[in-house]
Scaffold this active site. Structure first.
Site, PDB file in Angstrom:
ATOM      1  N   ASP A  16       0.827  -1.213   0.000  1.00 55.65           N
ATOM      2  CA  ASP A  16       0.000   0.000   0.000  1.00 55.65           C
ATOM      3  C   ASP A  16       0.862   1.265   0.000  1.00 55.65           C
ATOM      4  O   ASP A  16       1.953   1.282   0.554  1.00 55.65           O
ATOM      5  CB  ASP A  16      -0.910  -0.014   1.242  1.00 55.65           C
ATOM      6  CG  ASP A  16      -2.032   1.002   1.135  1.00 55.65           C
ATOM      7  OD1 ASP A  16      -2.394   1.383   0.003  1.00 55.65           O
ATOM      8  OD2 ASP A  16      -2.554   1.421   2.193  1.00 55.65           O
ATOM      9  N   HIS A  33       2.102   3.318  -9.168  1.00 50.51           N
ATOM     10  CA  HIS A  33       1.915   1.874  -9.365  1.00 50.51           C
ATOM     11  C   HIS A  33       3.081   1.289 -10.161  1.00 50.51           C
ATOM     12  O   HIS A  33       3.528   0.177  -9.887  1.00 50.51           O
ATOM     13  CB  HIS A  33       0.594   1.596 -10.084  1.00 50.51           C
ATOM     14  CG  HIS A  33      -0.614   1.991  -9.281  1.00 50.51           C
ATOM     15  ND1 HIS A  33      -0.762   1.660  -7.947  1.00 50.51           N
ATOM     16  CD2 HIS A  33      -1.722   2.701  -9.605  1.00 50.51           C
ATOM     17  CE1 HIS A  33      -1.906   2.137  -7.493  1.00 50.51           C
ATOM     18  NE2 HIS A  33      -2.505   2.783  -8.479  1.00 50.51           N
ATOM     19  N   LEU A 127      10.964 -20.201  -4.949  1.00 55.13           N
ATOM     20  CA  LEU A 127      10.005 -19.349  -4.230  1.00 55.13           C
ATOM     21  C   LEU A 127       8.638 -19.493  -4.886  1.00 55.13           C
ATOM     22  O   LEU A 127       8.531 -19.440  -6.110  1.00 55.13           O
ATOM     23  CB  LEU A 127      10.449 -17.879  -4.295  1.00 55.13           C
ATOM     24  CG  LEU A 127       9.474 -16.859  -3.697  1.00 55.13           C
ATOM     25  CD1 LEU A 127       9.605 -16.811  -2.170  1.00 55.13           C
ATOM     26  CD2 LEU A 127       9.722 -15.452  -4.247  1.00 55.13           C
TER      27      LEU A 127
HETATM   28  C1  IPE Z   1      -5.406  -2.679  -0.111  1.00 54.62           C
HETATM   29  O1  IPE Z   1      -5.080  -1.338  -0.241  1.00 54.62           O
HETATM   30  C2  IPE Z   1      -5.378  -3.352  -1.447  1.00 54.62           C
HETATM   31  C3  IPE Z   1      -4.074  -3.493  -2.088  1.00 54.62           C
HETATM   32  C4  IPE Z   1      -2.919  -3.118  -1.586  1.00 54.62           C
HETATM   33  C5  IPE Z   1      -4.091  -4.120  -3.368  1.00 54.62           C
HETATM   34  P1  IPE Z   1      -6.213  -0.210  -0.367  1.00 54.62           P
HETATM   35  O2  IPE Z   1      -5.477   1.072  -0.515  1.00 54.62           O
HETATM   36  O3  IPE Z   1      -7.179  -0.565  -1.426  1.00 54.62           O
HETATM   37  O4  IPE Z   1      -6.927  -0.299   1.050  1.00 54.62           O
HETATM   38  P2  IPE Z   1      -7.841   0.778   1.794  1.00 54.62           P
HETATM   39  O5  IPE Z   1      -8.907   1.200   0.815  1.00 54.62           O
HETATM   40  O6  IPE Z   1      -6.974   1.926   2.197  1.00 54.62           O
HETATM   41  O7  IPE Z   1      -8.375   0.053   2.989  1.00 54.62           O
HETATM   42  C1  IPE Z   2      -1.690   0.192  -3.291  1.00 51.97           C
HETATM   43  O1  IPE Z   2      -1.431   1.559  -3.341  1.00 51.97           O
HETATM   44  C2  IPE Z   2      -1.893  -0.418  -4.650  1.00 51.97           C
HETATM   45  C3  IPE Z   2      -3.289  -0.755  -4.973  1.00 51.97           C
HETATM   46  C4  IPE Z   2      -4.296  -0.701  -4.162  1.00 51.97           C
HETATM   47  C5  IPE Z   2      -3.556  -1.186  -6.324  1.00 51.97           C
HETATM   48  P1  IPE Z   2      -2.610   2.614  -3.332  1.00 51.97           P
HETATM   49  O2  IPE Z   2      -2.989   2.901  -4.744  1.00 51.97           O
HETATM   50  O3  IPE Z   2      -3.710   2.180  -2.449  1.00 51.97           O
HETATM   51  O4  IPE Z   2      -1.864   3.873  -2.716  1.00 51.97           O
HETATM   52  P2  IPE Z   2      -2.466   4.915  -1.685  1.00 51.97           P
HETATM   53  O5  IPE Z   2      -2.944   4.143  -0.489  1.00 51.97           O
HETATM   54  O6  IPE Z   2      -3.555   5.649  -2.372  1.00 51.97           O
HETATM   55  O7  IPE Z   2      -1.292   5.795  -1.357  1.00 51.97           O
HETATM   56 MG    MG Z   3      -4.099   2.471  -0.464  1.00 48.98          MG
END
Ligand code: IPE
Ligand code: IPE
Ligand code: MG
Length: 241
Positions: A16, A33, A127
Site C-alpha cells: 500500500d 503503481h 520461491l
Molecule cells: C489494499 O489497499 C489493497 C491493495 C494493496 C491491493 P487499499 O489502498 O485498497 O486499502 P484501503 O482502501 O486503504 O483500505
Molecule cells: C496500493 O497503493 C496499490 C493498490 C491498491 C492497487 P494505493 O494505490 O492504495 O496507494 P495509496 O494508499 O492511495 O497511497
Molecule cells: Mg491504499
C-alpha cells in the site's frame, strides 16, 4: 511455520502507498503503481536471497474496482505488460507464480496472460509467489463454501481450508502492510488467524531490503503461542492441532 533460523516460511504483503508516493512527487497515481512494480521485483529477489519459501502479495482487491476508471484500466494494463516482461526473470530466479482471485471479471487478454505465466513457471521451486489480483478474503471464503456445497461435502474447518484459493501453501507467518495504515482491507481473512502483523510507515515504492530485514528481525523476536502458555512453548509441548 518457521524455519529453525527464524526466517518466516511464508510472508504476505499488503503493498500500500503507491498513490501517496506519486502524489508527493506531483506525479499521476499510475506512476506510483509503476514504481510499485519495481519495488515488488526487488522484494521478490530479496525473499529468494533470504530463503523465504512463499511470498503472497496483494495487488488488486475486490474493492479496488471502485477506483476511477482510468486508474483501474491503467492497473490492468500494467499487469498485462508486467506479465509479458517479467516471466523470463521469474524463470531465472526460480519463482513459481500463482494468481489468486476471481478471474471472471478480468479481460480475455489478462486472463490468458495469467494462465501463461503460471504454466511457464510451474516447475520452478525456489520461491512460490502468489499474486492476489481481484482478490478479497470474503470472496475466498464464499467461493470455498460454494465449492464444498457443490461437491456435497461438509462445511468443516479442514474442508474449507482445503477449498481456499491458497490451499497450495501453509498460512502466512508474517503479514506486512506498508503505507502506514493498520488494517487488513479484506486480505487473507481466513489465513491470517495466527500471522504476526508488521506495519511499516514506508510507502510501498520505498519498501526495500532494509525494511524487509527490519520486519523479519521483529518477527524473529515474537513469541508465537498458538493459544498455549509461554511455559508450554518454552518446554516445546506439542499443540493439539
Ligand atoms: C489494499 O489497499 C489493497 C491493495 C494493496 C491491493 P487499499 O489502498 O485498497 O486499502 P484501503 O482502501 O486503504 O483500505
Ligand atoms: C496500493 O497503493 C496499490 C493498490 C491498491 C492497487 P494505493 O494505490 O492504495 O496507494 P495509496 O494508499 O492511495 O497511497
Ligand atoms: Mg491504499
Amino acid at each position: 511455520m518457521t524455519s529453525s533460523s527464524g526466517i518466516p516460511h511464508h510472508i504476505a504483503i499488503v503493498m500500500d502507498g503507491n498513490g501517496r508516493w506519486a502524489a508527493k512527487r506531483f506525479m499521476p497515481r499510475l506512476a506510483g503503481h509503476r514504481q510499485g512494480m519495481e519495488s515488488l521485483r526487488r522484494c521478490i529477489r530479496a525473499c529468494v536471497d533470504r530463503g523465504v519459501a512463499v511470498l503472497t502479495v496483494f495487488a488488486f482487491s475486490s474493492e479496488n474496482w471502485n477506483r476511477p476508471a482510468d486508474e483501474v484500466s491503467g492497473l490492468m494494463e500494467l499487469l498485462a505488460t508486467a506479465l509479458a516482461k517479467e516471466v523470463p526473470k521469474l524463470q531465472q530466479d526460480g519463482v513459481q507464480v500463482h494468481f489468486v482471485g476471481e478471474r471472471s471479471g478480468l479481460s480475455d487478454k489478462v486472463r490468458a496472460g495469467l494462465a501463461q505465466a503460471e504454466a511457464a513457471t510451474a516447475s520452478n521451486g525456489r520461491l512460490i509467489l502468489n499474486v492476489c489480483f481481484n482478490y478479497g478474503g470474503r470472496w475466498d471464503m464464499a467461493q470455498a463454501a460454494a465449492k464444498l456445497v457443490a461437491q456435497g461435502k461438509p462445511i468443516t474447518e479442514g474442508e474449507l481450508q482445503g477449498a481456499m484459493a491458497l490451499a497450495h501453501v501453509p498460512d502466512p507467518d508474517l503479514i506486512i502492510r506498508t503505507g502506514g495504515e493498520q488494517r487488513l482491507s479484506n486480505f487473507l481473512l481466513w489465513q491470517a488467524a495466527y500471522a504476526e502483523l508488521f506495519f511499516s510507515d514506508k510507502l510501498w515504492p520505498e519498501f526495500d531490503e532494509a525494511e524487509l530485514d527490519r520486519a523479519m528481525a521483529e518477527f524473529s523476536r515474537r513469541e508465537r503461542r498458538f493459544g498455549q502458555t509461554s511455559a508450554q512453548v518454552a518446554a516445546g509441548d506439542q499443540k493439539v492441532a
